[in-house]
Structure formats: structure tokens, C-alpha cells
Write an enzyme that holds these catalytic residues in place. Structure first.
Site, PDB file in Angstrom:
ATOM      1  N   LYS A  41      86.333  14.718   2.129  1.00  0.00           N
ATOM      2  CA  LYS A  41      84.929  15.874   1.661  1.00  0.00           C
ATOM      3  C   LYS A  41      85.810  16.527   0.670  1.00  0.00           C
ATOM      4  O   LYS A  41      85.144  17.018  -0.298  1.00  0.00           O
ATOM      5  CB  LYS A  41      84.578  16.413   2.959  1.00  0.00           C
ATOM      6  CG  LYS A  41      83.465  17.818   2.533  1.00  0.00           C
ATOM      7  CD  LYS A  41      82.367  17.256   1.630  1.00  0.00           C
ATOM      8  CE  LYS A  41      80.849  17.991   1.668  1.00  0.00           C
ATOM      9  NZ  LYS A  41      81.352  19.508   1.336  1.00  0.00           N
TER      10      LYS A  41
ATOM     11  N   GLU B 154      82.901  16.716  -7.517  1.00  0.00           N
ATOM     12  CA  GLU B 154      81.720  17.259  -7.768  1.00  0.00           C
ATOM     13  C   GLU B 154      81.869  18.507  -8.912  1.00  0.00           C
ATOM     14  O   GLU B 154      81.022  18.627  -9.688  1.00  0.00           O
ATOM     15  CB  GLU B 154      81.092  18.168  -6.424  1.00  0.00           C
ATOM     16  CG  GLU B 154      80.056  18.871  -6.563  1.00  0.00           C
ATOM     17  CD  GLU B 154      79.556  19.614  -5.420  1.00  0.00           C
ATOM     18  OE1 GLU B 154      79.609  20.852  -5.405  1.00  0.00           O
ATOM     19  OE2 GLU B 154      79.379  18.800  -4.457  1.00  0.00           O
TER      20      GLU B 154
END
Length: 326
Positions: A189, A196
Site C-alpha cells: 500500500k 499515486e
């Protein structure tokens, strides 16, 4: 399956609703009594404290945390360590640093309590779209909580598996995956969020260039007045840069093409920094991700339209609000 959920903020409450919709039973608690009462009206069992939450759960208990990373998670895990019993499971679904997971997992494991880290992506849209879940922990602990994970995940969601995956045994195409031992879920993550940052920065800079394509500093026959909302909408269809981040950008620009409600002050969650630290430890070059993090630092001093785009995307997917002007 019964589950305790600690933290009813932007994501926690929606996760509880999605779980209950799938037939699971939720016992919930939060620092806000109003948030607990609201969830109780939606069908959850409200608890006024961690002690009450644990008492309401049947063994082996499963407690999922959706509280801010850092001290809040640290205190909550430590308290649960004194309340839970052998065979119970603690799941940290926040954005914790994977090295903290390893330490916490060892401490709880010494008491027979199983620890799972669940990197959770989906933001405020997850209640309907589902959550992409990156899970770390023992295979046995993962198997125990998989019904919960499966209910939270989006499933195939109309997206067929990639070509070449025939015969591969995996749950990845369903939107969740056991990534490895304790810490692996949050490690994946962490890298997800680092990527991102880079993707958001690329969109932000590109739209900023288009916004200035009509500047009077350019030759008259090289000036273009471009409708950014229309271009974002156009790119959503058939373009190689189509993505959910582009979808959210299109929404933000359709609502306000000038993004006038944003100053361009862009926070970072911490995971971008941890991604760069991991790259340094591994001696892996990460120029784009590093630059995107530094751009966020700069945004707190000088603001551009690109920073407004970043801020708008963060609000769209995560409900992140800029700090108030002082």
C-alpha cells in the site's frame, strides 16, 4: 461473520455499512458518540469503549482498526493487546508504516493474538465501489478473516482478468490479495500511494500546461484557449491515460473549471515519504516519485494551478480538505 470496527471516519463508517450489507454483523466504536449512534441506527451494535466492544464480540474476536496512523493506532493496538485473548485477530486497516506492523505483530504474537495489516484503498467511494485490499499476515490469519476481506473488496467489477493469467490461482482479480507476512500489506500500500503521488503530479502538471496555452507571452498563432473540463472528459474515453484519478479530475473541473475553492496547499499522508525511504534503503532510483513528493512540500510555499489540481484530486477520492487559512 461478526467483526468489531474501531474508527468511524471517512472510510470506517462506509466499510461497516458495506459489511452489514453483505450480511456480516458489526460492533462499532469511535471517539464520537454521535458517529456510534448513527451507525447503530444503520444496524450496527454500538459500543462506548474498546472494553465494551471486546465484551460484545464472540471468540475468536476480530477487530478492524480504521484510526489515524501513528500515536492513535499505537495506543489502540496496545490497549487491545490487554483486552483480547489467544486466537483473536487485530487488523490495522489504516496507513501504518510496515516496520511498525512488524513490531506490533511480534508484541501481540507473544500473547497469542494474531495481527494482520490491511492496506486499504478506495477512499470515500469505497462503500459503493468496494476497497482494494493488500493484506499482510500469516496464511492462517488471512484465511480466518477472508470472508470479511472478500465482502469489502469490489470483486471483478466487470473487469476480466488480464490476458496470460489463465490457470493462475490468486484472488487479485477480485480486488484483494494476501501479499505476504506481517507488514507486506502495508508495504505494498505504501508503494501504491507513492505511485499515486507520481500519477497525480503528472496529471496536475499536464493540465497546468494546457491552462497556460493561451498566455500572451506566446506567439499569437501558438495560443490556444482550451476547455480543461472537456479535455478531461474526452480523455476518459479510449485514452491510454484513462484512470480513476482522471475521472475524479473530470468531476472537479466540471464543478469548477478554475478550481477557485482550492488554494493549492497539498498535504502528504506520510506514505509518499516512506516510499522514498524504502527506495533509499534498497538503492532503487525513484526520480519521479521523489519529485512528486517534493512538489507537495513546495506547494505549501508557492501555489500553482497544478497544486490546485492535486488538492482537488485528494478531496475527490479521500475527502481531504485543505487546512484553513490563518
Amino acid at each position: 461473520m461478526q467483526i468489531g470496527l474501531v474508527g468511524l471516519g471517512r472510510m470506517g463508517a462506509n466499510m461497516a455499512r458495506r459489511l452489514m450489507k453483505a450480511g456480516h454483523s458489526c460492533v462499532v466504536t469511535d471517539l464520537s458518540a454521535d458517529a456510534v449512534a448513527a451507525m447503530a441506527r444503520d444496524g450496527a451494535t454500538g459500543a462506548g469503549s474498546l472494553e465494551a466492544l471486546v465484551a460484545a464480540l464472540a471468540a475468536p474476536r476480530v477487530v478492524w482498526l480504521m484510526v489515524p496512523a501513528g500515536d492513535a493506532t499505537e495506543r489502540t493496538v496496545a490497549t487491545l493487546g490487554t483486552l483480547l485473548s489467544t486466537g483473536d485477530v487485530v487488523i490495522d486497516g489504516g496507513n501504518s508504516w510496515f516496520k511498525d506492523d512488524v513490531r506490533r505483530g511480534a508484541a501481540l504474537g507473544a500473547r497469542g493474538i494474531r495481527y494482520v495489516d490491511a492496506g486499504t484503498s478506495g477512499g470515500v467511494w469505497g462503500a459503493d465501489r468496494g476497497y482494494c485490499l493488500m493484506v499482510g499476515g500469516t496464511a492462517e490469519a488471512f484465511a480466518h478473516i477472508e470472508p470479511i476481506v472478500r465482502a469489502l473488496a469490489p470483486g471483478e467489477a466487470g473487469i476480466p482478468p488480464s490476458r496470460g493469467r489463465d490457470g493462475k490461482t490468486s484472488t487479485a482479480h477480485l480486488g484483494y490479495l494476501h501479499c505476504g507476512p506481517i507488514g507486506a500489506g502495508h508495504f505494498v500500500k505504501m508503494i501504491h500511494n507513492g505511485i499515486e503521488y507520481g500519477m497525480m503530479q503528472a496529471f496536475a502538471e499536464g493540465f497546468d500546461i494546457m491552462r497556460h496555452a493561451g498566455d500572451d507571452t506566446l506567439a499569437p498563432d501558438h495560443r490556444y484557449t482550451l476547455d480543461l473540463a472537456d479535455i478531461a472528459e474526452l480523455w476518459r474515453r479510449g485514452s491510454v491515460v484513462s484512470s480513476w484519478l482522471l475521472d475524479l479530475s473530470a468531476i472537479a473541473l466540471a464543478e469548477d473549471a478554475d478550481l477557485s475553492e482550492y488554494t493549492g496547499f497539498v498535504q502528504d499522508s506520510g506514505e509518499g515519504r516512506w516510499t522514498i525511504l524504502a527506495a533509499i534503503e534498497e538503492a532503487v532510483p525513484a526520480e519521479v516519485l521523489s519529485a512528486s513528493l517534493y512538489a507537495r512540500f513546495r506547494s505549501r510555499q508557492d501555489h500553482t494551478f497544478a497544486e490546485k489540481m492535486l488538492s482537488a484530486m485528494r478531496k475527490q477520492f479521500g475527502g481531504h480538505v485543505e487546512p484553513k487559512k490563518t
